[in-house]
Design a protein around this motif. Structure first.
Motif, PDB file in Angstrom:
ATOM      1  N   VAL A 301      40.965  56.941  22.037  1.00  0.00           N
ATOM      2  CA  VAL A 301      39.643  56.570  21.509  1.00  0.00           C
ATOM      3  C   VAL A 301      39.660  55.134  21.006  1.00  0.00           C
ATOM      4  N   LYS A 302      40.740  54.776  20.307  1.00  0.00           N
ATOM      5  CA  LYS A 302      40.852  53.423  19.755  1.00  0.00           C
ATOM      6  C   LYS A 302      40.832  52.375  20.866  1.00  0.00           C
ATOM      7  N   ASP A 303      41.570  52.611  21.936  1.00  0.00           N
ATOM      8  CA  ASP A 303      41.614  51.662  23.046  1.00  0.00           C
ATOM      9  C   ASP A 303      40.261  51.575  23.750  1.00  0.00           C
ATOM     10  N   TRP A 304      39.606  52.733  23.929  1.00  0.00           N
ATOM     11  CA  TRP A 304      38.324  52.745  24.633  1.00  0.00           C
ATOM     12  C   TRP A 304      37.240  52.044  23.813  1.00  0.00           C
ATOM     13  N   LEU A 305      37.227  52.274  22.502  1.00  0.00           N
ATOM     14  CA  LEU A 305      36.228  51.625  21.649  1.00  0.00           C
ATOM     15  C   LEU A 305      36.418  50.112  21.620  1.00  0.00           C
ATOM     16  N   ALA A 306      37.670  49.657  21.718  1.00  0.00           N
ATOM     17  CA  ALA A 306      37.947  48.215  21.680  1.00  0.00           C
ATOM     18  C   ALA A 306      37.252  47.484  22.827  1.00  0.00           C
ATOM     19  N   ARG A 308      34.376  47.950  23.793  1.00  0.00           N
ATOM     20  CA  ARG A 308      32.968  47.814  23.422  1.00  0.00           C
ATOM     21  C   ARG A 308      32.785  47.085  22.102  1.00  0.00           C
ATOM     22  N   GLY A 309      33.863  46.484  21.614  1.00  0.00           N
ATOM     23  CA  GLY A 309      33.791  45.729  20.363  1.00  0.00           C
ATOM     24  C   GLY A 309      33.805  46.599  19.126  1.00  0.00           C
ATOM     25  N   LEU A 310      34.195  47.875  19.255  1.00  0.00           N
ATOM     26  CA  LEU A 310      34.164  48.815  18.140  1.00  0.00           C
ATOM     27  C   LEU A 310      35.575  49.237  17.747  1.00  0.00           C
ATOM     28  N   ARG A 311      35.685  49.841  16.567  1.00  0.00           N
ATOM     29  CA  ARG A 311      36.981  50.346  16.116  1.00  0.00           C
ATOM     30  C   ARG A 311      36.766  51.511  15.156  1.00  0.00           C
ATOM     31  N   LEU A 312      37.790  52.350  15.057  1.00  0.00           N
ATOM     32  CA  LEU A 312      37.736  53.479  14.145  1.00  0.00           C
ATOM     33  C   LEU A 312      37.976  53.019  12.710  1.00  0.00           C
ATOM     34  N   SER A 313      37.329  53.699  11.774  1.00  0.00           N
ATOM     35  CA  SER A 313      37.585  53.445  10.357  1.00  0.00           C
ATOM     36  C   SER A 313      38.866  54.181   9.968  1.00  0.00           C
ATOM     37  N   GLU A 314      39.903  53.446   9.637  1.00  0.00           N
ATOM     38  CA  GLU A 314      41.189  54.057   9.305  1.00  0.00           C
ATOM     39  C   GLU A 314      41.095  54.914   8.046  1.00  0.00           C
ATOM     40  N   ALA A 315      40.204  54.537   7.131  1.00  0.00           N
ATOM     41  CA  ALA A 315      40.090  55.267   5.875  1.00  0.00           C
ATOM     42  C   ALA A 315      39.388  56.613   6.052  1.00  0.00           C
ATOM     43  N   LYS A 316      38.420  56.682   6.997  1.00  0.00           N
ATOM     44  CA  LYS A 316      37.614  57.891   7.133  1.00  0.00           C
ATOM     45  C   LYS A 316      38.033  58.773   8.309  1.00  0.00           C
ATOM     46  N   THR A 317      38.755  58.225   9.271  1.00  0.00           N
ATOM     47  CA  THR A 317      39.205  59.015  10.423  1.00  0.00           C
ATOM     48  C   THR A 317      40.472  59.777  10.046  1.00  0.00           C
TER      49      THR A 317
END
Length: 566
Positions: A301-306, A308-317
């Protein structure tokens, strides 16, 4: 007599807003959407582009878009940087003509305001386009949305026609049953999803859409903030939260998540493989069979979102097991031990989350404080819609105990209210004045209400638990082959109406008595007296019709015009 407005009017067409045949307008827009959907399904891209151009020029689309933006949408009374709000039939007619004649189009910056986030500590930026841009976005959305409805993944439920949070929760229930193998969950949160979408990647995904450059203008228009003197800020990434088309653009940007995770379906639409996804806009959960695979899914998910200019929130994921539980769309989903009643040793319960209950109590507490000193009629008018809306949302889960707990809490608030209003009266006097058997369908003498009008405070314990029926597969209202299916689903919404309106809605088969379109299009509903009360009309069922608010206004406006003509 109602004027028959054409679907595609000629230039300079004079529009009488209160005489528009909305049934014909909706039918023409719906037919065009269905033709775009069918062409997209068939892969006929040349025909899709031709029909999209026709939709962008459609007079019916302009009429419907103006109605949605100026009468239906929540932000209809909120101005952009133009400080313009459209409230009268005359100005709506003028706005339609302006949308038809203004060329070339140039997008204006949005007005930036800030609203509290769910936690209450941080602020969420909201960008409000001008009224002209909002209407044009609604026009463009009707041309772009049906093409993507034919392509969106089946597990996407957010901001799509005919789909809701309830569908996402029921899908989650089916995947996380104790007899299923996917017991590990990636509870994901995208950091600033709307604010960080890469513009060029989004436009690349949209492809050769006729209004593509117009979408680019909205993305790059920027925003203005400040009081009095506005300061222009450029937008290099993201879509404006508050724009009509923004949720659709976010769904387009996040399309492909299931494919990236390797989620597979068989011909019957059943998930095959070790992973499953349920997504509601930018909020999604991934189900896996092991903790190791969940961590691998997180990296995917992290690689795929990158891209599109997006990233996971490390604090909430976070990665959780279903026995720990997680919150999703206001519900708590968790496996509870049940060795004596369940073959697997666990049972799945989906209940309102503690945070959802806390927010409701906090909102009700604030309303009670504001209503100190007000009469009981004003109190009932303010609190009942809040209680009914909350109960209708959570009635699909295991909510009876929580409903009863909220009723007990509300009883204490009622006691505090009457003691504040009448500090020198006795408890016997309070009971005789404010409590009684107000609800004729319930043998309960502890109902809080007004004996003068018969109005009473709704109790959540009266709301029956009703399971939601999941929308099937890739079904869309734009699919012309599923007309009967969607009519049946619309009729199920009758159960969410207040008791006094249910019988009217059933007798009308869920359709507005005036425009003959569905009652559940987001507009406020009104009771219309076929024979006016001023002429001896009664409250009998045979004299009442259930109509949209603006259809009700149209009926009376047409009658006044007819009387003036005589």
């Amino acid at each position: 007599m109602r004027v028959q407005s054409p679907a595609n009017g000629t230039e300079g067409h004079s529009n009488a807003w209160n005489a528009v045949n909305w049934r014909k307008v909706e039918r023409n827009v719906r037919n065009l959407r269905q033709r775009i959907f069918r062409a997209s399904k068939e892969g006929d891209h040349r025909k899709v582009r031709s029909l999209q151009k026709l939709m962008l020029r459609s007079y019916a689309n302009a009429l419907l878009s103006v109605r949605r933006v100026t009468q239906v949408n929540m932000g209809k009374n909120t101005p952009g940087v133009d400080k313009l709000v459209v409230k009268t039939p005359e100005t709506r007619s003028e706005l339609v003509d302006q949308m038809r004649n203004y060329q070339p189009w140039k997008a204006k910056p949005a007005r930036r305001v800030y609203i509290p986030k769910a936690g209450g500590k941080k602020l969420r930026p909201l960008s409000i386009p001008t009224i002209h841009d909002r209407v044009m976005q609604a026009i463009v959305k009707n041309a772009l949305e049906p093409y993507w409805e034919a392509r969106f993944e089946p597990a996407s439920y957010g901001f799509r026609p005919g789909r809701s949070c309830h569908d996402a929760i029921v899908k989650t229930h089916l995947i996380s049953c104790p007899n299923r193998r996917k017991k590990w969950v990636l509870d994901a949160d995208i950091e600033g999803a709307f604010d960080n979408i890469d513009h060029e990647k989004l436009l690349e995904i949209i492809g050769p859409f006729p209004a593509r450059e117009l979408i680019r203008q909205w993305l790059k228009a920027g925003y203005m903030e400040g009081e009095g003197t506005f300061l222009l800020q450029r937008t290099e990434t993201g879509t404006a939260q508050g724009g009509v088309i923004s949720p659709l653009l976010a769904n387009i940007a996040l399309h492909g998540l299931e494919r990236a995770l390797g989620v597979r379906y068989d011909n019957a639409g059943t998930i095959r493989g070790p992973r499953a996804v349920v997504r509601y806009a930018d909020d999604f959960v991934v189900f896996c069979e092991s903790k190791e695979d969940t961590e691998a899914a997180r990296r995917d998910v992290k690689d795929w979102l990158a891209t599109r200019g997006l990233r996971l929130s490390e604090a909430k994921t976070r990665t959780v097991h279903l026995t720990e539980g997680f919150d999703f769309l206001g519900f708590n989903i968790r496996h509870y031990r049940a060795p004596k009643t369940a073959r697997s040793g666990y049972k799945l319960l989906i209940k309102p989350s503690k945070e959802s209950v806390r927010k409701l109590k906090e909102r009700l507490r604030q309303e009670w404080m504001k209503l100190k000193g007000c009469n009981i009629i004003a109190l009932l008018k303010k609190l009942n819609p809040i209680l009914r809306g909350w109960a209708n949302y959570f009635r699909i889960g295991v909510s009876k105990e929580i409903f009863s707990a909220i009723d007990r809490w509300m009883f204490q608030r009622c006691v505090r209210y009457v003691k504040f209003s009448h500090p020198k009266k006795s408890w016997r006097w309070y009971c005789s004045k404010y409590w009684g058997k107000f609800n004729p369908q319930r043998d309960d003498r502890w109902v809080f209400g007004d004996k003068g009008t018969g109005g009473y405070l709704l109790r959540l314990g009266w709301i029956s638990i009703k399971r939601h029926v999941l929308v099937k597969g890739r079904a869309s209202p734009d699919d012309p082959t599923l007309k009967e299916y969607w009519l049946k689903r619309q009729k199920r919404k009758i159960h969410d109406l207040p008791t006094k309106l249910k019988s009217l809605a059933r007798s009308q088969k869920g359709l507005c008595a005036h425009c003959k379109t569905t009652l559940f299009n987001g507009e406020e509903l009104h009771k219309h007296h076929y024979r006016p009360k001023s002429e001896g009309g009664t409250e009998e069922h045979t004299n009442l019709r259930l109509v949209h608010l603006f259809c009700h206004q149209q009926i009376h406006k047409t009658k006044r015009v007819a009387k003036d003509a005589v």
